[in-house]
Design an enzyme around this catalytic site. Structure first.
Site, PDB file in Angstrom:
ATOM      1  N   ASN A 225       4.544   5.867  -9.776  1.00 45.37           N
ATOM      2  CA  ASN A 225       3.773   7.053  -9.391  1.00 45.37           C
ATOM      3  C   ASN A 225       3.717   8.128 -10.475  1.00 45.37           C
ATOM      4  O   ASN A 225       2.797   8.948 -10.467  1.00 45.37           O
ATOM      5  CB  ASN A 225       4.266   7.599  -8.050  1.00 45.37           C
TER       6      ASN A 225
ATOM      7  N   SER B 236       8.215   6.744  -2.179  1.00 47.89           N
ATOM      8  CA  SER B 236       7.357   6.593  -3.357  1.00 47.89           C
ATOM      9  C   SER B 236       7.702   7.598  -4.442  1.00 47.89           C
ATOM     10  O   SER B 236       7.186   7.491  -5.550  1.00 47.89           O
ATOM     11  CB  SER B 236       5.881   6.724  -2.985  1.00 47.89           C
TER      12      SER B 236
ATOM     13  N   HIS C 197      10.548  -0.396  -3.766  1.00 43.02           N
ATOM     14  CA  HIS C 197       9.274   0.298  -3.606  1.00 43.02           C
ATOM     15  C   HIS C 197       8.114  -0.693  -3.674  1.00 43.02           C
ATOM     16  O   HIS C 197       7.807  -1.230  -4.738  1.00 43.02           O
ATOM     17  CB  HIS C 197       9.163   1.370  -4.710  1.00 43.02           C
TER      18      HIS C 197
ATOM     19  N   GLU D 181       8.934  -2.262  -7.175  1.00 43.81           N
ATOM     20  CA  GLU D 181       9.678  -1.436  -8.123  1.00 43.81           C
ATOM     21  C   GLU D 181      11.107  -1.303  -7.578  1.00 43.81           C
ATOM     22  O   GLU D 181      11.301  -0.786  -6.475  1.00 43.81           O
ATOM     23  CB  GLU D 181       8.988  -0.063  -8.202  1.00 43.81           C
TER      24      GLU D 181
HETATM   25  N1  CAA Z   1      -4.336  -3.649   4.128  1.00 40.85           N
HETATM   26  C1  CAA Z   1      -3.787  -4.870   4.045  1.00 40.85           C
HETATM   27  N2  CAA Z   1      -4.364  -5.897   3.383  1.00 40.85           N
HETATM   28  C2  CAA Z   1      -5.549  -5.659   2.815  1.00 40.85           C
HETATM   29  C3  CAA Z   1      -6.198  -4.409   2.860  1.00 40.85           C
HETATM   30  C4  CAA Z   1      -5.533  -3.375   3.562  1.00 40.85           C
HETATM   31  N3  CAA Z   1      -6.053  -2.157   3.670  1.00 40.85           N
HETATM   32  N4  CAA Z   1      -7.369  -4.494   2.204  1.00 40.85           N
HETATM   33  C5  CAA Z   1      -7.469  -5.754   1.765  1.00 40.85           C
HETATM   34  N5  CAA Z   1      -6.377  -6.458   2.143  1.00 40.85           N
HETATM   35  C6  CAA Z   1      -6.104  -7.872   1.865  1.00 40.85           C
HETATM   36  C7  CAA Z   1      -7.025  -8.806   2.596  1.00 40.85           C
HETATM   37  O1  CAA Z   1      -6.511  -9.133   3.869  1.00 40.85           O
HETATM   38  C8  CAA Z   1      -7.048 -10.007   1.670  1.00 40.85           C
HETATM   39  O2  CAA Z   1      -5.911 -10.803   1.903  1.00 40.85           O
HETATM   40  P1  CAA Z   1      -5.962 -12.403   1.768  1.00 40.85           P
HETATM   41  O3  CAA Z   1      -6.247 -12.677   0.319  1.00 40.85           O
HETATM   42  O4  CAA Z   1      -4.622 -12.860   2.209  1.00 40.85           O
HETATM   43  O5  CAA Z   1      -7.089 -12.834   2.684  1.00 40.85           O
HETATM   44  C9  CAA Z   1      -6.902  -9.393   0.266  1.00 40.85           C
HETATM   45  O6  CAA Z   1      -6.372  -8.088   0.482  1.00 40.85           O
HETATM   46  C10 CAA Z   1      -8.233  -9.232  -0.451  1.00 40.85           C
HETATM   47  O7  CAA Z   1      -9.104  -8.559   0.445  1.00 40.85           O
HETATM   48  P2  CAA Z   1     -10.635  -8.275   0.153  1.00 40.85           P
HETATM   49  O8  CAA Z   1     -11.235  -9.479  -0.557  1.00 40.85           O
HETATM   50  O9  CAA Z   1     -11.286  -7.820   1.403  1.00 40.85           O
HETATM   51  O10 CAA Z   1     -10.582  -7.000  -0.729  1.00 40.85           O
HETATM   52  P3  CAA Z   1     -10.670  -6.765  -2.271  1.00 40.85           P
HETATM   53  O11 CAA Z   1     -10.743  -7.995  -3.075  1.00 40.85           O
HETATM   54  O12 CAA Z   1     -11.714  -5.741  -2.386  1.00 40.85           O
HETATM   55  O13 CAA Z   1      -9.233  -6.136  -2.557  1.00 40.85           O
HETATM   56  C11 CAA Z   1      -7.547  -4.500  -2.589  1.00 40.85           C
HETATM   57  C12 CAA Z   1      -8.754  -5.055  -1.841  1.00 40.85           C
HETATM   58  C13 CAA Z   1      -6.442  -5.558  -2.643  1.00 40.85           C
HETATM   59  C14 CAA Z   1      -7.075  -3.289  -1.801  1.00 40.85           C
HETATM   60  C15 CAA Z   1      -8.003  -4.157  -4.082  1.00 40.85           C
HETATM   61  O14 CAA Z   1      -9.116  -3.303  -4.053  1.00 40.85           O
HETATM   62  C16 CAA Z   1      -6.903  -3.497  -4.886  1.00 40.85           C
HETATM   63  O15 CAA Z   1      -6.024  -4.161  -5.420  1.00 40.85           O
HETATM   64  N6  CAA Z   1      -6.965  -2.158  -4.975  1.00 40.85           N
HETATM   65  C17 CAA Z   1      -5.956  -1.367  -5.699  1.00 40.85           C
HETATM   66  C18 CAA Z   1      -4.787  -1.145  -4.781  1.00 40.85           C
HETATM   67  C19 CAA Z   1      -3.686  -0.398  -5.484  1.00 40.85           C
HETATM   68  O16 CAA Z   1      -3.786   0.037  -6.615  1.00 40.85           O
HETATM   69  N7  CAA Z   1      -2.587  -0.197  -4.755  1.00 40.85           N
HETATM   70  C20 CAA Z   1      -1.471   0.577  -5.224  1.00 40.85           C
HETATM   71  C21 CAA Z   1      -1.546   1.943  -4.639  1.00 40.85           C
HETATM   72  S1  CAA Z   1      -0.258   2.955  -5.249  1.00 40.85           S
HETATM   73  C22 CAA Z   1       1.028   2.647  -4.262  1.00 40.85           C
HETATM   74  O17 CAA Z   1       0.997   1.939  -3.294  1.00 40.85           O
HETATM   75  C23 CAA Z   1       2.290   3.341  -4.675  1.00 40.85           C
HETATM   76  C24 CAA Z   1       2.682   4.483  -3.840  1.00 40.85           C
HETATM   77  O18 CAA Z   1       3.881   4.741  -3.755  1.00 40.85           O
HETATM   78  C25 CAA Z   1       1.740   5.423  -3.241  1.00 40.85           C
END
Ligand code: CAA
Length: 278
Positions: A183, A112, A133, A145
């Site tokens: 990031n 990342s 990424h 990415e």
């Molecule tokens: N792991 C895997 N899948 C997950 C999950 C998890 N922890 N949480 C939710 N999901 C999946 C569910 O299985 C569901 O999948 P389907 O549509 O196939 O059934 C889908 O996400 C939607 O789930 P929910 O309706 O329960 O949840 P939600 O609508 O509240 O969404 C979320 C959850 C997708 C996490 C949403 O809150 C979101 O997009 N959050 C922001 C996440 C983000 O910004 N990620 C980037 C982080 S930075 C990064 O990754 C870079 C790095 O290098 C650190």
């Protein structure tokens, strides 16, 4: 060579990102070889099942081979490294892959933050090495990415870009800088959110409400940090602060204290917020 020549994908590391990436490729019918320690693999498969629609599980399970021996990725056209963000750990993986993989194989890293140019020193052919990424959770987040290192070839970028589209992701090609684009931008936001919190201007709930309902972010920055894991956030911020020398990435005392106390966010049941046991 095009992305269509990649018939099988190897993934080194079955933590949150590695297992999520394995799930995505299997959902799109790619055979996957997932490598890690037995104890990690034992957790990874049930976790993948938890997030897979029941009617797709038999297919996904049949496409994922798990093993502890890295040699099993020998016939993979693409190998994605998704191990812990420590240079020495990654160095060891790349050294092993160099003697295992076919000369035509493409090696990608899901790091990342660590620049591709720095990691490229440990692979045999830096022209066939790039960043791929994924965002967390890989199944849901559309972005991949694609990071071009100083010696990455156009062909390597095109193959990774094509593969990202084949698994219905949206690739963004970016240059090599600590934290890449995702990031650098995300932690500029998170760092500022932590500082606003520390200054007492607003509560964590208010900060999250502002970004969720004012900017349509799915999660507020404090909630997102808990979701990603505060240990991971601290690690990335320390790395960005050191490598870019920019104070906006300096971790706050509260973040450091929470990590020291083992309050790492959702995964431990407490971070900035408390979570009900699942
Ligand atoms: N792991 C895997 N899948 C997950 C999950 C998890 N922890 N949480 C939710 N999901 C999946 C569910 O299985 C569901 O999948 P389907 O549509 O196939 O059934 C889908 O996400 C939607 O789930 P929910 O309706 O329960 O949840 P939600 O609508 O509240 O969404 C979320 C959850 C997708 C996490 C949403 O809150 C979101 O997009 N959050 C922001 C996440 C983000 O910004 N990620 C980037 C982080 S930075 C990064 O990754 C870079 C790095 O290098 C650190």
């Amino acid at each position: 060579m095009t992305f269509r020549d990649i018939k099988k994908v190897g993934i080194i590391g079955a933590g949150t990102m590695g297992r999520g990436i394995a799930q995505v490729f299997a959902l799109f019918n790619y055979p996957v070889v997932l490598i890690d320690r037995e104890s990690v693999l034992g957790v990874a498969i049930p976790k993948i099942k938890e997030r897979t629609a029941p009617e797709l599980w038999d297919k996904v399970r049949s496409l994922i081979t798990t093993d502890t021996d890295m040699k099993r990725v020998r016939d993979c056209g693409l190998i994605i490294e998704a191990v812990y963000e420590e240079l020495d750990v990654k160095k060891e993986v790349f050294a092993s892959l160099s003697s295992i993989c076919a000369p035509t194989a493409i090696i990608a890293t899901n790091t990342s933050a660590i620049p591709i140019g720095e990691l490229a020193r440990f692979v045999k052919d830096p022209s066939r090495f790039a960043g791929m990424h994924f965002m967390n959770p890989p199944k849901v987040m559309k972005l991949v990415e694609v990071v071009r290192g100083p010696e990455t070839s156009d062909e390597t970028i095109e193959v990774i870009e094509g593969l990202a589209r084949a698994i219905e992701k949206v690739p963004a090609i970016v240059g090599d800088t600590p934290g890449f684009v995702s990031n650098r931008l995300l932690f500029a936001l998170l760092g500022e959110a932590f500082r606003v919190l520390e200054s007492g201007v607003a509560t964590k709930a208010s900060i999250d409400t502002v970004m969720k309902y004012g900017m349509n972010h799915p999660m507020g920055p404090i909630e997102l940090a808990d979701f990603m894991g505060l240990d991971i956030c601290l690690h990335i911020m320390e790395f960005l602060h050191k490598s870019l020398g920019d104070d906006k990435y300096r971790p706050t005392e509260e973040l450091k204290t929470l990590v020291k106390e083992g309050k790492l966010g959702r995964k431990t049941g407490e971070g900035f917020y408390r979570y009900a046991a699942r």
